[in-house]
Design an enzyme around this catalytic site. Structure first.
Site, short mmCIF file in Angstrom:
data_model
loop_
_atom_site.label_atom_id
_atom_site.label_comp_id
_atom_site.label_asym_id
_atom_site.label_seq_id
_atom_site.Cartn_x
_atom_site.Cartn_y
_atom_site.Cartn_z
N LYS A 49 -3.10 -11.89 14.52
CA LYS A 49 -3.90 -11.20 13.51
C LYS A 49 -3.03 -10.83 12.30
CE LYS A 49 -3.09 -6.81 15.93
NZ LYS A 49 -3.66 -5.87 16.94
N ARG A 147 -11.27 3.56 20.82
CA ARG A 147 -11.21 2.90 19.51
C ARG A 147 -12.24 1.77 19.49
NH1 ARG A 147 -5.72 -0.16 17.59
NH2 ARG A 147 -6.45 -1.57 19.20
N TYR A 268 15.11 5.28 -11.56
CA TYR A 268 14.10 6.30 -11.87
C TYR A 268 14.50 7.66 -11.31
CZ TYR A 268 10.61 2.88 -13.39
OH TYR A 268 9.93 1.91 -14.07
N MET A 316 9.06 -0.91 -8.39
CA MET A 316 8.01 -1.86 -8.00
C MET A 316 8.58 -3.24 -7.70
SD MET A 316 4.57 -3.04 -10.02
CE MET A 316 3.87 -1.41 -10.11
#
Ligand SMILES: *Cc1c(COP(=O)(O)O)cnc(C)c1O
Length: 389
Positions: A49, A147, A268, A316
């Site tokens: 998955k 679940r 940063y 990023m």
């Protein structure tokens, strides 16, 4: 043969800044190792998955199918539909279940639903009656996870119906909530409940254990194992030595190096302040690539065995490294450093980011250039096909 960090970049075009190498041979070796832990006759399925935990469902499933794996699990129906054309043989089962009205699509695509509720079982039996057959389906019983799956009372009610009792179910499964904590009392409770479920469906292949559950021992193995993360090299036994082979290697070429003076800051928020003159190297990996921001200032990249500590915040697209220990001749654009490799595992990165290896793998970025080593057959999605050499 394990990934050789000295050669991962061989043949990769110069414009590629980051390279994710996935060792399919190691995945197959891990699958075989799990096989060896179980009694003869116990099968090993593969959970692929979330795009094979971020490593490519198609190449992973193809490699495992070539090794003899015959049962595959995904979460979503559309994942299964995408995988089916790439797997000639073997079951593909959809863990999330049968969404209302999707039964005919399941059948048309040769997929197997994991039936998780009385409504889903009803819909499937009605469809089977309409078509005059007994198409393959799996029952999932919830033994304590709360679940997905049939609550035990619902299972008991269903199994009292002869059409459910006698249906040739492809399997009956349940899932452990605390398998990574061997001493947790819920493990034995879920196992005992599952034994009763199995006893109600004699002859139906049963599966309880995912990766960590396999290491709880043969009492938990039932008829087949259902590992995911251990195949991909993450440690299924937290706090103990990892019995699995490493699968992932993440390498980046340095973009730029600079010298800074004592007291200068990096990145940063000026979050890192240098205690002395230092060399800072910048590489093109950031939180947009799944290198989680919470790992800022933690751990190191490696050139060979030389550690280059990650300093400052993760941005990023970029990470900054303290490359002061790198020999001067290597302090330039193009020098490769390993972010995941022999000196730093997926589990190490996860610990630094205060998460688990599952999240690191499934977050691995789509911007990385990917190379699968040991691919059994050419596949058009993946531009490079290593030889495993
Ligand atoms: C994800 C999942 C697995 C595989 O779990 P791992 O811990 O990755 O081995 C097995 N069974 C079910 C029902 C799952 O959701």
């Amino acid at each position: 043969m394990p990934i050789d960090p000295a050669h991962v970049w061989d043949g990769v075009p110069a414009e590629v800044p980051t390279l994710l190498t996935i060792d399919l041979d190691a995945i197959v070796a891990n699958w075989r190792h799990l096989h060896s832990l179980a009694a003869p006759g116990v099968e090993v399925a593969a959970v692929v998955k979330a795009d094979g935990y971020g490593l490519g469902a198609e190449p992973v499933a193809q490699a495992l199918a070539a090794a003899g794996c015959r049962r595959f699990f995904v979460a979503h129906l559309d994942e299964a539909i995408r995988l089916r054309p790439h797997l000639a043989h073997g079951d593909i089962a959809v863990l999330n279940g049968l969404l209302p009205g999707t039964g005919r699509l399941m059948l048309a695509e040769r997929l197997i639903p994991v039936l998780n509720s009385r409504e889903q079982v009803r819909e499937w039996l009605d469809l089977a009656a309409e078509l005059g057959g007994t198409p393959a389906a799996i029952l999932q019983v919830d033994t304590g996870m709360n679940r997905l799956g049939l609550p035990l009372a619902d299972f008991a009610a269903l199994i009292a119906q002869p059409e459910v009792q006698t249906y040739p179910w492809r399997a009956v499964i349940s899932h452990l909530a605390c398998a990574d904590e061997p001493d947790h009392p819920l493990n034995a409770l879920q196992r005992d409940r599952f034994l009763q479920v199995r006893a109600a469906l004699p002859g139906v292949p049963a599966a309880l254990a995912a990766s960590s559950g396999i290491f709880l021992g043969p009492d938990y193995h039932a008829d087949f194992l259902r590992p995911g993360v251990a195949l991909y090299g993450v440690n299924p036994c937290p706090g103990q030595p990892n019995p699995m082979q490493q699968v992932v290697h993440l390498s980046a070429r340095i973009l730029q190096c600079r010298s800074i003076d004592s007291g200068e800051t990096v990145g940063y928020g000026a979050a890192h302040r240098s205690k002395g003159p230092a060399v800072i190297a910048t590489v093109a990996v950031g939180y947009a690539d799944g290198f989680l921001r919470s790992a800022g200032g933690m751990g190191a990249a490696y050139h060979g065995a030389i550690a280059l500590p990650i300093v400052g915040r993760i941005s990023m697209d970029l990470i900054t490294l303290d490359a002061t220990s790198l020999p001067e001749a290597l302090r330039h654009a193009g020098t490769p450093v390993d972010l995941i490799g022999p000196h730093r595992t997926v589990d190490d990165v996860a610990a630094d980011a205060k998460t688990i290896g599952y999240e690191i793998l499934t977050a691995l970025g789509s911007r990385y250039h990917r190379r699968h080593l040991g691919l059994p057959a050419m596949h058009p999605t993946y531009p490079w096909h290593g030889t495993g050499a």
